[in-house]
Design a protein around this motif. Sequence first.
Motif, short mmCIF file in Angstrom:
data_model
loop_
_atom_site.label_atom_id
_atom_site.label_comp_id
_atom_site.label_asym_id
_atom_site.label_seq_id
_atom_site.Cartn_x
_atom_site.Cartn_y
_atom_site.Cartn_z
N UNK A 105 0.84 -1.24 -0.01
CA UNK A 105 0.07 0.00 -0.05
C UNK A 105 0.85 1.17 -0.06
N UNK A 106 2.40 1.04 0.26
CA UNK A 106 3.11 2.28 0.24
C UNK A 106 2.75 3.21 -0.83
N UNK A 107 2.93 2.80 -2.09
CA UNK A 107 3.11 3.63 -3.19
C UNK A 107 1.73 3.62 -3.88
N UNK A 108 0.49 2.98 -3.45
CA UNK A 108 -0.56 2.98 -4.02
C UNK A 108 -1.28 4.31 -4.55
N UNK A 109 -1.02 5.13 -3.27
CA UNK A 109 -1.63 6.62 -3.54
C UNK A 109 -1.03 7.31 -4.80
N UNK A 110 0.19 6.99 -4.90
CA UNK A 110 1.04 7.76 -6.12
C UNK A 110 0.43 7.28 -7.56
N UNK A 111 0.32 5.75 -7.48
CA UNK A 111 0.21 4.94 -8.81
C UNK A 111 -1.38 5.48 -9.08
N UNK A 112 -2.27 5.29 -8.33
CA UNK A 112 -3.85 5.78 -8.44
C UNK A 112 -3.80 7.19 -8.71
N UNK A 113 -3.02 7.93 -8.06
CA UNK A 113 -3.09 9.58 -7.92
C UNK A 113 -2.48 9.96 -9.51
N UNK A 114 -1.73 9.38 -10.00
CA UNK A 114 -0.88 9.75 -11.40
C UNK A 114 -2.10 9.59 -12.42
N UNK A 126 1.27 16.98 -6.06
CA UNK A 126 1.33 16.47 -7.34
C UNK A 126 2.05 15.00 -7.25
N UNK A 127 1.31 13.77 -7.79
CA UNK A 127 1.76 12.46 -7.55
C UNK A 127 3.09 12.08 -8.58
N UNK A 128 3.21 12.85 -9.54
CA UNK A 128 4.69 12.46 -10.30
C UNK A 128 5.53 13.17 -9.52
N UNK A 129 5.51 14.47 -8.83
CA UNK A 129 6.47 14.92 -8.14
C UNK A 129 6.73 14.14 -6.84
N UNK A 130 5.96 13.65 -6.09
CA UNK A 130 6.08 12.96 -5.04
C UNK A 130 6.80 11.65 -5.22
N UNK A 131 6.49 11.18 -6.42
CA UNK A 131 7.27 9.81 -6.80
C UNK A 131 8.75 10.02 -6.85
N UNK A 132 9.27 11.34 -6.87
CA UNK A 132 10.70 11.55 -6.92
C UNK A 132 10.89 11.83 -5.34
N UNK A 133 10.23 11.72 -4.51
CA UNK A 133 10.42 11.98 -2.87
C UNK A 133 9.88 10.80 -2.01
N UNK A 134 9.95 9.89 -2.42
CA UNK A 134 9.38 8.48 -1.72
C UNK A 134 10.12 8.44 -0.36
N UNK A 135 11.05 8.97 -0.08
CA UNK A 135 11.72 8.84 1.22
C UNK A 135 12.69 10.19 1.51
N UNK A 136 13.23 10.00 2.91
CA UNK A 136 14.13 11.20 3.36
C UNK A 136 15.49 11.44 2.27
N UNK A 137 15.58 10.60 1.36
CA UNK A 137 16.77 11.04 0.44
C UNK A 137 16.35 12.40 -0.23
#
Length: 348
Positions: A105-114, A126-137
């Motif tokens: 479920x961790x990335x489900x919101x991003x996939x459906x959101x995109x 923005x879910x595409x922007x969030x996909x580049x920020x999945x963790x503290x890196x």
Amino acid sequence: MKLAFVVNRVETEGPKYTTNILAHRLHQRGHEVFYFDVGRLDYTLDGRVGGLGHFAPAGDYETPEDYHNAVHGNLEKARPVYTDELDIIFLRNDPGEDAADRNWASNAALMFGQLASQQGTIVVNDPFGLSHALNKMYLQQFPESVRPRTVITRRIDEIRQFAEQEGNDIILKPLLGSGGKNVFVVREDDHPNLNQIVDVISNQGYVIAQEFMPAAAQGDIRLFLMNGEPLVVDGHYAAVHRIGADDDIRNNLHAGGSGQKAEITPEILKMVELIRPKLIADGMFLVGLDIAGDRLLEINLESPGGLRGAGILEGVDFTVPVAEALEKKVLCMQNYGSRIPNRTIATL
């Protein structure tokens, strides 16, 4: 306006959560508000995106607690809600919370959101922007001058070398995590236990080794940004100075910390100016900055909390400008449609 908040679990949402106070404010302004559980999203045969929408029955709810009780007393009457009727989907789930028992479920919101954002529904952040920020890196993508010196690794020898370079005092924490879980201050006397500490954290993946900042001992400041700017009402910043319990370095309020009014200095505002372009470029509508001294410790992009506490401390209501900003985004979409991309609308 019809809006859906995506959360980790509808049943565990609390009445004082930032999501609930925003949902209550939007309901008071006459909008139709739903909750989606990130584990119950749908992609239908005809290409629509949505899920089982939980909602409060029509009515006036004086307090966020009243609204919360109405939603939770109506869980069995949830109905399917999809992008053909939604104006906005607001992603407010914390992937770190699902990492242990619902990793799927961790990335489900991003996939459906995109997919939803490509169907004409505004999605924030923005879910595409969030996909580049999945963790503290994600923090490492900002200028060196605003962030602590950091090593990210799973190798104990690299961490030992970093500790020696830093004068032996460092912070260790998981790359994917939230709520202050498994965050350690490692001092020189703790080095015999370093292997054990790293083993505990590395069970979750990569380890962040970060310079120890003495200013963090006096707590950190959670500052909200909206559309890349500090969230301000009548000269009051949406911010909380979070103090750790006793000698606990974790300043998260639900990790035992306490909150008091924050002083937003010119140095902090200068830091915001340095990080603002990246947040806007990535479509980050509402974020929480965690600041110690003149450094940015973390950026909470998925579900920054503390807006209610900031409002109580400052004596103002920070939910109103957030609601107004969302209403303006819907107006923009209604007039421009796909001519303006979601990532741009997210921070207009």
